[in-house]
Design a protein around this motif. Structure first.
Motif, mmCIF file in Angstrom:
data_model
loop_
_atom_site.group_PDB
_atom_site.id
_atom_site.type_symbol
_atom_site.label_atom_id
_atom_site.label_comp_id
_atom_site.label_asym_id
_atom_site.label_seq_id
_atom_site.Cartn_x
_atom_site.Cartn_y
_atom_site.Cartn_z
ATOM 1 N N LYS A 6 32.118 51.193 -38.368
ATOM 2 C CA LYS A 6 31.854 52.420 -37.608
ATOM 3 C C LYS A 6 30.361 52.705 -37.626
ATOM 4 N N MET A 7 29.933 53.418 -36.596
ATOM 5 C CA MET A 7 28.530 53.749 -36.482
ATOM 6 C C MET A 7 28.409 55.212 -36.081
ATOM 7 N N GLY A 8 27.579 55.957 -36.782
ATOM 8 C CA GLY A 8 27.320 57.349 -36.440
ATOM 9 C C GLY A 8 25.942 57.486 -35.817
ATOM 10 N N LEU A 9 25.847 58.295 -34.764
ATOM 11 C CA LEU A 9 24.579 58.552 -34.089
ATOM 12 C C LEU A 9 24.292 60.045 -34.137
ATOM 13 N N GLY A 10 23.040 60.400 -34.338
ATOM 14 C CA GLY A 10 22.637 61.798 -34.309
ATOM 15 C C GLY A 10 21.332 61.943 -33.537
ATOM 16 N N VAL A 11 21.260 62.964 -32.694
ATOM 17 C CA VAL A 11 20.087 63.197 -31.851
ATOM 18 C C VAL A 11 19.779 64.684 -31.866
ATOM 19 N N ILE A 12 18.493 65.034 -31.920
ATOM 20 C CA ILE A 12 18.082 66.422 -31.761
ATOM 21 C C ILE A 12 16.817 66.451 -30.910
ATOM 22 N N VAL A 13 16.742 67.428 -30.009
ATOM 23 C CA VAL A 13 15.594 67.575 -29.109
ATOM 24 C C VAL A 13 14.948 68.925 -29.385
ATOM 25 N N LYS A 14 13.622 68.920 -29.622
ATOM 26 C CA LYS A 14 12.888 70.154 -29.925
ATOM 27 C C LYS A 14 11.691 70.302 -28.994
ATOM 28 N N ASP A 15 11.318 71.557 -28.736
ATOM 29 C CA ASP A 15 10.132 71.818 -27.924
ATOM 30 C C ASP A 15 8.904 71.973 -28.815
ATOM 31 N N GLU A 16 7.777 72.376 -28.204
ATOM 32 C CA GLU A 16 6.519 72.463 -28.951
ATOM 33 C C GLU A 16 6.508 73.557 -30.014
ATOM 34 N N ASP A 17 7.451 74.501 -29.938
ATOM 35 C CA ASP A 17 7.552 75.554 -30.941
ATOM 36 C C ASP A 17 8.555 75.214 -32.048
ATOM 37 N N GLY A 18 9.160 74.039 -31.958
ATOM 38 C CA GLY A 18 10.163 73.645 -32.943
ATOM 39 C C GLY A 18 11.542 74.187 -32.626
ATOM 40 N N PHE A 19 11.709 74.785 -31.435
ATOM 41 C CA PHE A 19 12.991 75.336 -31.013
ATOM 42 C C PHE A 19 13.920 74.195 -30.622
ATOM 43 N N ASP A 20 15.141 74.209 -31.138
ATOM 44 C CA ASP A 20 16.125 73.183 -30.796
ATOM 45 C C ASP A 20 16.619 73.395 -29.373
ATOM 46 N N LEU A 21 16.378 72.409 -28.519
ATOM 47 C CA LEU A 21 16.844 72.480 -27.137
ATOM 48 C C LEU A 21 18.227 71.892 -26.971
ATOM 49 N N GLY A 22 18.629 71.045 -27.891
ATOM 50 C CA GLY A 22 19.948 70.440 -27.811
ATOM 51 C C GLY A 22 20.126 69.412 -28.901
ATOM 52 N N GLY A 23 21.342 68.999 -29.068
ATOM 53 C CA GLY A 23 21.646 67.989 -30.063
ATOM 54 C C GLY A 23 22.918 67.259 -29.693
ATOM 55 N N TYR A 24 23.126 66.143 -30.342
ATOM 56 C CA TYR A 24 24.275 65.318 -30.033
ATOM 57 C C TYR A 24 24.614 64.506 -31.271
ATOM 58 N N GLY A 25 25.869 64.333 -31.528
ATOM 59 C CA GLY A 25 26.311 63.480 -32.614
ATOM 60 C C GLY A 25 27.650 62.865 -32.267
ATOM 61 N N CYS A 26 27.862 61.651 -32.696
ATOM 62 C CA CYS A 26 29.149 61.006 -32.437
ATOM 63 C C CYS A 26 29.375 59.885 -33.446
ATOM 64 N N ILE A 27 30.612 59.454 -33.523
ATOM 65 C CA ILE A 27 30.990 58.291 -34.317
ATOM 66 C C ILE A 27 31.640 57.307 -33.363
ATOM 67 N N LYS A 28 31.188 56.074 -33.413
ATOM 68 C CA LYS A 28 31.727 55.029 -32.544
ATOM 69 C C LYS A 28 32.430 53.991 -33.394
ATOM 70 N N ASP A 29 33.570 53.501 -32.886
ATOM 71 C CA ASP A 29 34.334 52.463 -33.595
ATOM 72 C C ASP A 29 33.766 51.092 -33.269
ATOM 73 N N MET A 30 32.513 50.889 -33.598
ATOM 74 C CA MET A 30 31.844 49.606 -33.417
ATOM 75 C C MET A 30 30.668 49.584 -34.368
#
Length: 75
Positions: free
Chosen positions: A31-55
């Motif tokens: 299994k493989m886990g992925l995590g993503v976070i996107v921030k602007d110039e002020d450090g504000f979180d604009l979005g995020g994503y996480g998942c687990i893949k069966d590969m």
């Protein structure tokens, strides 16, 4: 044995109008886990994503997949 040298690691903000995408992966037992976070110039979180893949891939391919997800999220 070499002594551990402390390092000063901190988040460096991007230029105005630019976002920063941080990704991370973990691989374990087919299994493989992925995590993503996107921030602007002020450090504000604009979005995020996480998942687990069966590969599993090697660490370079897993990071590439996480970067691809991050770019898609930032769009």
């Amino acid at each position: 044995m070499l002594p551990i040298q402390p390092t000063d690691r901190k988040w460096i903000k991007p230029s105005r109008g630019v976002v920063k995408i941080n990704v991370d992966t973990a691989i374990e037992e087919g299994k493989m886990g992925l995590g993503v976070i996107v921030k602007d110039e002020d450090g504000f979180d604009l979005g995020g994503y996480g998942c687990i893949k069966d590969m599993t891939f090697n660490s370079e391919w897993a990071e590439m997949m996480a970067i691809e997800e991050g770019v898609s999220l930032a769009k």
